[in-house]
Design a protein around this motif. Structure first.
Motif, mmCIF file in Angstrom:
data_model
loop_
_atom_site.group_PDB
_atom_site.id
_atom_site.type_symbol
_atom_site.label_atom_id
_atom_site.label_comp_id
_atom_site.label_asym_id
_atom_site.label_seq_id
_atom_site.Cartn_x
_atom_site.Cartn_y
_atom_site.Cartn_z
ATOM 1 N N GLN A 1 17.816 -1.840 13.724
ATOM 2 C CA GLN A 1 17.069 -1.382 12.710
ATOM 3 C C GLN A 1 17.643 -3.145 11.931
ATOM 4 O OE1 GLN A 1 16.667 1.302 10.502
ATOM 5 N NE2 GLN A 1 16.544 0.511 8.573
ATOM 6 N N THR A 2 16.442 -3.864 10.702
ATOM 7 C CA THR A 2 16.609 -4.966 10.244
ATOM 8 C C THR A 2 17.875 -4.518 9.578
ATOM 9 O OG1 THR A 2 14.984 -6.056 11.228
ATOM 10 C CG2 THR A 2 16.498 -6.899 8.919
ATOM 11 N N VAL A 3 18.768 -5.227 8.471
ATOM 12 C CA VAL A 3 19.662 -4.560 7.721
ATOM 13 C C VAL A 3 20.666 -5.553 6.780
ATOM 14 C CG1 VAL A 3 20.586 -2.467 9.309
ATOM 15 C CG2 VAL A 3 21.859 -4.399 9.465
ATOM 16 N N TYR A 4 20.997 -5.386 5.850
ATOM 17 C CA TYR A 4 20.787 -6.865 4.476
ATOM 18 C C TYR A 4 22.730 -6.594 4.345
ATOM 19 C CZ TYR A 4 16.196 -6.675 4.962
ATOM 20 O OH TYR A 4 15.083 -7.063 4.576
ATOM 21 N N VAL A 5 23.831 -7.841 4.347
ATOM 22 C CA VAL A 5 24.395 -7.475 4.115
ATOM 23 C C VAL A 5 25.047 -9.074 3.105
ATOM 24 C CG1 VAL A 5 25.770 -6.615 6.245
ATOM 25 C CG2 VAL A 5 25.243 -9.203 6.477
ATOM 26 N N CYS A 6 26.374 -8.662 2.224
ATOM 27 C CA CYS A 6 26.534 -9.187 1.607
ATOM 28 C C CYS A 6 28.115 -10.506 1.941
ATOM 29 C CB CYS A 6 27.539 -8.847 0.001
ATOM 30 S SG CYS A 6 28.006 -10.069 -0.741
ATOM 31 N N THR A 7 28.106 -12.281 2.594
ATOM 32 C CA THR A 7 29.012 -12.592 2.664
ATOM 33 C C THR A 7 30.398 -13.082 1.963
ATOM 34 O OG1 THR A 7 27.805 -14.656 1.878
ATOM 35 C CG2 THR A 7 26.955 -13.473 4.265
ATOM 36 N N GLY A 8 29.633 -12.221 0.937
ATOM 37 C CA GLY A 8 31.380 -12.621 -0.112
ATOM 38 C C GLY A 8 32.473 -11.993 0.515
ATOM 39 N N SER A 9 33.747 -11.894 0.344
ATOM 40 C CA SER A 9 34.929 -11.638 0.475
ATOM 41 C C SER A 9 35.630 -10.017 0.993
ATOM 42 C CB SER A 9 36.168 -12.391 -0.325
ATOM 43 O OG SER A 9 35.699 -13.877 -0.113
ATOM 44 N N TYR A 10 34.602 -10.172 -0.353
ATOM 45 C CA TYR A 10 34.671 -8.239 -0.850
ATOM 46 C C TYR A 10 33.920 -7.633 -0.282
ATOM 47 C CZ TYR A 10 39.295 -9.924 -2.314
ATOM 48 O OH TYR A 10 40.344 -10.886 -2.825
ATOM 49 N N ALA A 11 33.256 -7.878 1.024
ATOM 50 C CA ALA A 11 32.228 -6.835 1.407
ATOM 51 C C ALA A 11 32.328 -6.144 2.201
ATOM 52 C CB ALA A 11 30.283 -7.672 1.950
ATOM 53 N N TYR A 12 31.915 -4.632 2.171
ATOM 54 C CA TYR A 12 32.446 -3.907 3.305
ATOM 55 C C TYR A 12 31.232 -2.836 4.229
ATOM 56 C CZ TYR A 12 36.530 -4.704 0.626
ATOM 57 O OH TYR A 12 37.213 -5.069 -0.343
ATOM 58 N N ALA A 13 29.811 -3.831 3.469
ATOM 59 C CA ALA A 13 28.698 -2.016 3.707
ATOM 60 C C ALA A 13 27.387 -3.312 4.704
ATOM 61 C CB ALA A 13 28.093 -1.379 2.301
ATOM 62 N N TYR A 14 26.351 -2.217 5.024
ATOM 63 C CA TYR A 14 25.079 -3.174 5.405
ATOM 64 C C TYR A 14 24.148 -2.073 4.638
ATOM 65 C CZ TYR A 14 25.291 -0.043 9.331
ATOM 66 O OH TYR A 14 25.356 1.540 10.192
ATOM 67 N N HIS A 15 23.156 -2.787 4.268
ATOM 68 C CA HIS A 15 22.589 -2.313 3.660
ATOM 69 C C HIS A 15 21.101 -2.009 4.004
ATOM 70 C CE1 HIS A 15 25.238 -2.357 0.124
ATOM 71 N NE2 HIS A 15 25.777 -3.317 0.510
ATOM 72 N N SER A 16 19.999 -1.072 4.128
ATOM 73 C CA SER A 16 18.950 -0.848 4.665
ATOM 74 C C SER A 16 17.942 -1.768 3.790
ATOM 75 C CB SER A 16 18.188 0.770 4.447
ATOM 76 O OG SER A 16 18.193 1.308 2.674
ATOM 77 N N ARG A 17 18.325 -2.061 1.967
ATOM 78 C CA ARG A 17 17.083 -2.615 1.904
ATOM 79 C C ARG A 17 17.922 -3.964 1.038
ATOM 80 N NH1 ARG A 17 12.928 0.971 -1.715
ATOM 81 N NH2 ARG A 17 13.137 2.722 0.174
ATOM 82 N N SER A 18 17.196 -4.962 0.411
ATOM 83 C CA SER A 18 17.690 -5.962 0.401
ATOM 84 C C SER A 18 18.139 -6.145 -1.216
ATOM 85 C CB SER A 18 16.648 -7.492 0.573
ATOM 86 O OG SER A 18 15.608 -7.304 -0.277
ATOM 87 N N ASN A 19 17.115 -5.594 -1.957
ATOM 88 C CA ASN A 19 17.035 -4.699 -3.617
ATOM 89 C C ASN A 19 18.563 -3.717 -3.159
ATOM 90 O OD1 ASN A 19 15.555 -2.676 -2.444
ATOM 91 N ND2 ASN A 19 14.212 -3.128 -4.205
ATOM 92 N N CYS A 20 19.085 -3.291 -2.590
ATOM 93 C CA CYS A 20 19.809 -1.876 -2.726
ATOM 94 C C CYS A 20 21.017 -2.583 -3.927
ATOM 95 C CB CYS A 20 20.849 -2.118 -1.653
ATOM 96 S SG CYS A 20 21.605 -0.314 -2.383
#
Length: 260
Positions: A40-59
């Motif tokens: 499955q395609t997931v979305y992530v933030c590239t910031g320093s304090y990002a810990y999760a992956y998301h099912s939607r880009s607008n989460c």
């Protein structure tokens, strides 16, 4: 000559790393040429304090992102980036999730209070479900065929309770799939077969919540199979959902226990 070789080796290493990164880390709009099959395609933030992956880009969990929002596959997000599922946009991940946006409300929270939040959420759900069961008359269970972008997405399971009125019913429940879809509907009888009272058609407004509230309508056709079981085929269209459902309605009480 040695310096030139070292310089060329350095350039080759930089470009090799960049190429590897591009395979697993793409721009926000998926093209999916390099994603692993059946992943499955997931979305992530590239910031320093990002810990999760998301099912939607607008989460909502991405609202606090200080870097870029990119997409990858779930396997690489877990193993390559050491990310956990987002507590907001993923279901069935209680106890094994993280939030990027700690101000957003999720099912498992973030940080050291996650276990306490999970326990409180479980107690709250149990109380609500128990109260709904006591005050309701029917229980329903459906398989849902979900439509998205004119394609049929994987099946999901819908379940909940119904409070019967004279010629109508109030339904409240949830749909379990990639995300939890909370449902509230009011159905009124608009047609009854003249030859048999076994077949009835209901229509009414429907409200649901996934990442935001959706409004729409629900059409239900019910056929009585026995004293306590009905076959139920329904069509729902809201601003957040589009599905056809097939399932059963089980009648388990006419009077409440304190009225018997």
């Amino acid at each position: 000559m040695i310096r030139l070789r070292l310089f060329l080796l350095l350039i080759y290493s930089v470009f090799s790393f960049q190429g590897y990164s591009d395979i697993h880390f793409k721009s926000e709009t998926p093209q999916s040429p390099f994603l692993q099959n059946n992943n499955q395609t997931v979305y992530v933030c590239t910031g320093s304090y990002a810990y999760a992956y998301h099912s939607r880009s607008n989460c909502n969990g991405l609202n606090n992102c200080k870097g870029e929002i990119k997409y990858t596959d779930e396997y690489y997000a877990r193993t390559g980036l050491n990310r956990k599922p987002c507590c907001i946009c993923w279901s069935n991940v209680i106890g094994d999730c993280k939030n990027d946006n700690t101000e957003a409300v999720g099912s498992g929270g973030a940080g050291g209070n996650g276990s306490n939040n999970d326990a409180l959420a479980a107690v709250g759900i149990a109380i609500i479900a128990g109260s709904a069961a006591i005050l309701s008359n029917d229980f329903y269970l459906h398989n849902n065929f979900n439509f998205a972008n004119k394609e049929v997405s994987p099946l999901s399971i819908g379940l909940g309770f119904r409070k019967l009125l004279k010629e109508s019913a109030i339904e409240y429940g949830l749909i379990l799939g990639d995300n939890v879809d909370y449902q509230l509907s009011y159905l009124h009888k608009i047609h009854s077969s003249k030859k048999s009272d076994r077949f009835n058609v209901f229509l009414g407004p429907s409200l649901n919540y996934v990442d935001q509230i959706g409004f729409g309508g629900l059409l239900s056709s019910q056929y009585t199979l026995g004293k306590v079981v009905k076959l139920d085929v329904r069509y729902e269209l809201t601003s957040q959902s589009h599905r056809i459902s097939l399932g059963f309605i089980f009648h388990y009480q006419d009077k409440y226990f304190w009225q018997r």
